[in-house]
Structure formats: structure tokens, C-alpha cells
Write an enzyme that holds these catalytic residues in place. Sequence first.
Site, PDB file in Angstrom:
ATOM      1  N   LYS A 269     -12.038  -5.419   7.664  1.00 55.91           N
ATOM      2  CA  LYS A 269     -11.901  -6.182   6.430  1.00 55.91           C
ATOM      3  C   LYS A 269     -12.922  -7.295   6.317  1.00 55.91           C
ATOM      4  O   LYS A 269     -13.454  -7.786   7.314  1.00 55.91           O
ATOM      5  CB  LYS A 269     -10.485  -6.745   6.305  1.00 55.91           C
TER       6      LYS A 269
ATOM      7  N   ASP B  31      -2.412  -7.821  -5.376  1.00 59.74           N
ATOM      8  CA  ASP B  31      -2.972  -6.690  -4.664  1.00 59.74           C
ATOM      9  C   ASP B  31      -3.698  -5.721  -5.593  1.00 59.74           C
ATOM     10  O   ASP B  31      -3.515  -5.752  -6.812  1.00 59.74           O
ATOM     11  CB  ASP B  31      -1.813  -5.931  -4.005  1.00 59.74           C
TER      12      ASP B  31
ATOM     13  N   GLN C 290       1.515 -10.887  -3.407  1.00 65.00           N
ATOM     14  CA  GLN C 290       0.100 -10.605  -3.235  1.00 65.00           C
ATOM     15  C   GLN C 290      -0.460 -10.083  -4.549  1.00 65.00           C
ATOM     16  O   GLN C 290       0.146  -9.230  -5.188  1.00 65.00           O
ATOM     17  CB  GLN C 290      -0.088  -9.543  -2.151  1.00 65.00           C
TER      18      GLN C 290
ATOM     19  N   HIS D  37      -5.239  -1.451  -5.062  1.00 65.75           N
ATOM     20  CA  HIS D  37      -5.649  -0.338  -4.216  1.00 65.75           C
ATOM     21  C   HIS D  37      -6.598   0.506  -5.038  1.00 65.75           C
ATOM     22  O   HIS D  37      -6.249   0.950  -6.130  1.00 65.75           O
ATOM     23  CB  HIS D  37      -4.418   0.429  -3.732  1.00 65.75           C
TER      24      HIS D  37
ATOM     25  N   ARG E 173       7.782 -10.900   4.851  1.00 69.68           N
ATOM     26  CA  ARG E 173       7.374 -10.748   6.248  1.00 69.68           C
ATOM     27  C   ARG E 173       8.137 -11.746   7.095  1.00 69.68           C
ATOM     28  O   ARG E 173       8.256 -12.911   6.733  1.00 69.68           O
ATOM     29  CB  ARG E 173       5.868 -10.999   6.416  1.00 69.68           C
TER      30      ARG E 173
ATOM     31  N   HIS F 122      -8.201  -1.718  -0.034  1.00 65.48           N
ATOM     32  CA  HIS F 122      -7.114  -2.665  -0.322  1.00 65.48           C
ATOM     33  C   HIS F 122      -7.805  -3.990  -0.567  1.00 65.48           C
ATOM     34  O   HIS F 122      -8.715  -4.344   0.163  1.00 65.48           O
ATOM     35  CB  HIS F 122      -6.189  -2.900   0.867  1.00 65.48           C
TER      36      HIS F 122
ATOM     37  N   CYS G 199       0.784  -1.237   0.000  1.00 64.02           N
ATOM     38  CA  CYS G 199       0.000   0.000   0.000  1.00 64.02           C
ATOM     39  C   CYS G 199       0.820   1.295   0.000  1.00 64.02           C
ATOM     40  O   CYS G 199       0.489   2.205  -0.776  1.00 64.02           O
ATOM     41  CB  CYS G 199      -1.050   0.001   1.100  1.00 64.02           C
TER      42      CYS G 199
END
Length: 614
Positions: free
Chosen positions: A442, A361, A359, A363, A341, A488, A312
Site C-alpha cells: 500500500k 472506501d 471509511q 474498490h 474493529r 482498495h 472489501c
Amino acid sequence: MEKEGCKNSQFGWNREYLVPLGMRVFLFICKGAISLSTNLKTKNQEEILRHTTAHIMAQAVLRLWPDTKIAIGPVIKNGFYYDFDLEHRFTPEDLQLIEAEMEKIIAEKQPIIRQEITNRDAVEMFARQNQDYKLELLEELEEGEEKISVYRQGEFVDLCRGPHLENTGQVRHFKLQNIAGAYWRGDPRRPMLQRIYGTAFLSKKDLKAHLRRLEEAAKRDHRLLGRELDLFSIQEEGPGFPFFHPKGMIIRNELEKFWRQEHRQRGYQEIKTPILLRRDLWHRSGHWDHFRDNMYFSQIDEEDYAIKPMNCPGALLLYKRKLHSYRDFPLRLAEMGLVHRHELSGTLHGLMRVRAFTQDDAHIFILPSQIQDEIGKVIDFVDDVYKVFGFKYHVELSTKPENAIGDDAVWEQATEALQLALETKGLDYALNEGDGAFYGPKIDFHLEDSLERTWQCATIQLDFAMPERFDLIYIDQDDRRQRPVMIHRVLYGALERFIGILIEHYGGAFPTWLAPVQVQLIPIGDDYLPYAEKVAASLSAQDLRVEIDRRAEKMGKKIREAQLQQIPYMLIVGGREEEKGQVAVRHRREGDLGVLSLAEFTAKIKEEVDLKKY
RNA sequence: GCUGGCGUGGCUCAGUUGGCAGAGCGGUUGAUUCGUAAUCAACAGGCCGGGGGUUCGAGUCCCCCCGCCAGCUCCA
């Protein structure tokens, strides 16, 4: 209900377990007991049976190791467990010992008696037995409940709400499965107890079927299949950092191809943001304060950098590169983002739990008025994607965690928006209090794998906090500066985990569109190699993935190995086929499909690939 | 990270009380040219996870580390 056994048992109790004087014992005995003959739903029956089996296990453990302190023993999906605290360390052989002792208790047909006593009496009783964990549980019960219930069978008594079976003899088909450590009350600061898992069923048939299912599931383990099918590996040199082999990359690339097509059609633009960014960015985003323990850091030219654990902040910087108009919205920026991570070493698990993952992902920047509509679109998107793979899933709504940024009113607003979107879609969901991301609530999608474990994959997060922190703005129709809202979301979640789940979901037999090798050509002898080459070239030209088994092996062996590799189609070619320009088609599941012309086969498999049939 | 268990050729596993590292599968080579789930033979392949220690001698016993497995906690 017959109570004969209960009467006898009054005298069978071990002295030290006797109820203290003055305690009001309600011997309506089997009142809380449930006969197997009652017409309760099977599921409830199984739960009661398992709960009783857990008690019998605890009783057996206490007989074998009398100093044991017992903790809790609940029923779980497909079984039960009980936590124990004792000096002795359980070994796998102990499970057999315990099972044997349990068999004795079962043979004793001990009546199971419910008693309602006062909390004070219970404290006295469990204190006498040195059952510290029970005392702690009683302390918490103290407030609400005056009377508490205990269940007794022979010398064993346990604090328990029930219900239970009538007597221990009703347990027949059980199995102790494994031993593991577990913190008392799930709290890492509390003592580590020894947990024994087991299961019990109403019939021998059910128990056997369940154990067989577990074996079948174990054969589908993606770590095993990943090696056998040569898809990926994890080397000792990089725990949690998977290597993708050529065949695994084909699956990965197909997933990405599908993903890009779908995103293009839905108005997403693709971006890529850097893996390493200056540390102060992560201070601004809140990750330093809220995610630091999971992050890796580095230094470049004496400046501190962080390896991104999320995509993000990068997307936010990209948003800020220019002034946006409300007309740009929804602005959908998608990114296959590689994040790192630092997960605890003990949690690493094949591809399912890794330290570096991609990911899928996105946004999405929107006006506050667009929240409902856009969340609804993302929910539909998730459903459309999961349908292609034939996945079962369930949905959870996670609310504000303790470790959060942004004020309560904003959180409430965001949570309500998600709730409304779910209700508008008519989706059932479970509420997961306090499990949201630190920047917003979420909606999580949990897929079920072959072992009936669930994995969080897709997630949709609504975020008012980051736009604030990064001072994002857009210009509204009145030429005023306004703050956008940000969503997200991921669909696959992480490509690595998703592939792991796919491997288990399909048991290695990937649908043809995903299969690393779609067609295996099996020439019967060297004489037919040239024809096999010709067929292969023709299929390759149609964008199909073909391999030829050129080895000097017999056809049977080549077929066997292609079967074991779960290749969807085997084409056997010899003199007969060559003459007529045909191929003998064998399908990995349906077997010999007979002879087709090359054109017919090509059309058939192309259709299967195009429609993503499975 | 925590508790417990486990690390021997690519894979699955043998390896007595401490005494010369083995098998099957896989691989390579040669022979075989075969019609719907395993052709035959020969050969190669190991710092016994890593490092210390005990011992005349360690795959085997002891200590430390690393990794894996089952869970717990945490998560895409």
C-alpha cells in the site's frame, strides 16, 4: 579544543567504573565531542545537545537510584528519552528531583570523554555495573564491530556512538516532560521499563517557544474542542464508540457532500454493503486467519456472523453478482462503510482511534494494464482533496508483512507497480518494510496534526489476492475469462479520525463551508428581534446556517460567546441597520468589518462557502 | 492488552489526621433592553465512577471492577 577538564577527570572516576586493566583506552578525549561553537547546522547541534542531556539525565537517575539499570536513550523529534529499569516507580515529583540532580551535574562541568574499547572490555565493564541491557546491546554489536565507543562523564559511562558535547556544562535549557511505560526493545513480551521524556534547546528562547507551542497545541486538542463546541462525545457506556452531536453531524455531512460530488465527477458509483455478514465469508476473505483478533462476532438464528472490519468482502460479493466485461473497467465502487474493529483499550484516543468508524472506501476493479494510470488518478484525487483543507502530508510505501496471503512473485509485482506509480508522479516517499495490508502492498498518506504527530489517513492498496480468493473474473476482448486486479483506497481514511484532525488543524475555527453555524445574528435588544428573524430567514433561504441569539443578554456577551464558538460571522442588528436593510458584520478573526447591505453580505459569504475558502 | 497516574454537580477544581458535600463558570427564573469579547439577583443541580470490605462513622483507608490520561504495542 580545550582538554583541561579531561585531564582532571581521569582521577575523578569512581573506582568501580574504572576501566579494566589492559583495556586500551583512547584518551583523545574530546575527539568525538562537538563544540557548540562549531558551525554545524542547528538541527544537528540540537540533536547532539539532546543526546548529551539524555546522558546527564541517566547519570542523575543513577545517582538518585544507584541500582537502576539503564536501557537506551535516543534523540527523538523535539527531544529525547531514556528508558530505565528500577524498583522505584517514578512520580511527577521525581522529575523535579532528577532535574535538580541534573543541574548539579551541569554545574560540575564534567568533561565528556569518548573512548574506543574492545567489545570484550566493554562487556567486562558493563557486567561489573550490572547493566544487563547494555550487555544485551553489546551482544548484538559483537558481530560487526571490533571496537565500540563509550562516552564517559564523571562516574557515568554509557555505550554510545556519539557524538556528544564537550562537557556537561554546555547543557543549559532543558526540561523533563513526562513518564511512561515502554517495553524493552518495543517487544510486549519483554520487560516494561520506565521511560522519561525530556527536551533541550540551544537557547532559553527556543525552549520557551517550544513549551508554549505544546501548550497551544493542547488547547487545540479535539477532545477538548469537541466538548466545548458541542461536536461529539464519547460516553462511558461506549468506549471507542463516538456520539456525534447535531453540530458535529453538520461537519460530517458537509464532508460527505463534498466527497460525493468529487466521486461522481471522477466516475465512481456509490454502494452500501451490510455491516453483518456470515462468518464463512470472512474465512474465504482471509480475515478470519489474519484479522480475527480485531473482529466482533455475533449469532443470528444459531448461525455465526461477523461484524465487518473492512468493506472489501461486501464489495467483492457485489462485483460477483453478474458477469463483467473488460469494457466495464475501471469499475469504481465507492462506499461510506461503517466498520468495527476491536482495538486494544489502551489505544483508544478521542476520535483519532475508535472502535467503530466510517471509511470513505472505494474498490476499483481494473485490467492489469490499467494499474499505473488508475493508481496515478487516485494519487491525484488524494492531493486534490487534501489541498482543499490545506494539509501537509507525506507518503509511505508499505511492503509485504509477515502475516500475508498470496505468493511472493505477486507481491513483488504489486509493490513494483505502486513504486512505479509514485515515481511517475515524482512523489518522495519513505519505504515502510513489512507494513502492508495482509492482501497487498500500500501507499499511505500521513497527515501532520497540530502536535506534529502524524496520522495515517489516505491509503491506496493494490490487491491481486482477493480477486483470486473470490474467483473474480471478467471477459476480455477475445471472449476469454480473466482475473481483474483490485485497488482498495480511502481518502479521508476514516471520517471520525479525519474530523478529529480537522478540529485540531483549524483549532475549532472551521472554514465557513464546514462551520456548524456560519452566521450568528445578534440583535441589540428585543425590539430588533423581528428584523433579525427577517435577516435569518433570508440567509437560510440561501442555504446558509444561521442562528439568532435571542437571549436578554448584552451585545458584548453575545459577541463573546459567538467568538468562543468560533462562528465565522456575527451580524449585529439594531435600529440603524433595520432602517436601511443592512447588517453590521463582525468576523471572528478580522473583527468589525463595518456595515453591509444584506445582499452584499449574502454574496460575500456565499462566495466564501462555494470556493471552500479557509 | 501492558506500565504508571487520575476519577467529587454539565465544565474547572476545593474538601485538615476518617466526623453535616463546597466554590467559580455554565443552567433555570426574575429584573435589565443594552452598539463590537462576560449586567444584577435568586434558585436548582451530587448514590463523591461502580461493587465489596475495615470502622460507631468512609469522598477520605483496603480489595476487585469500569472509565479516562501519558506512553508502549497495534492501526483508518
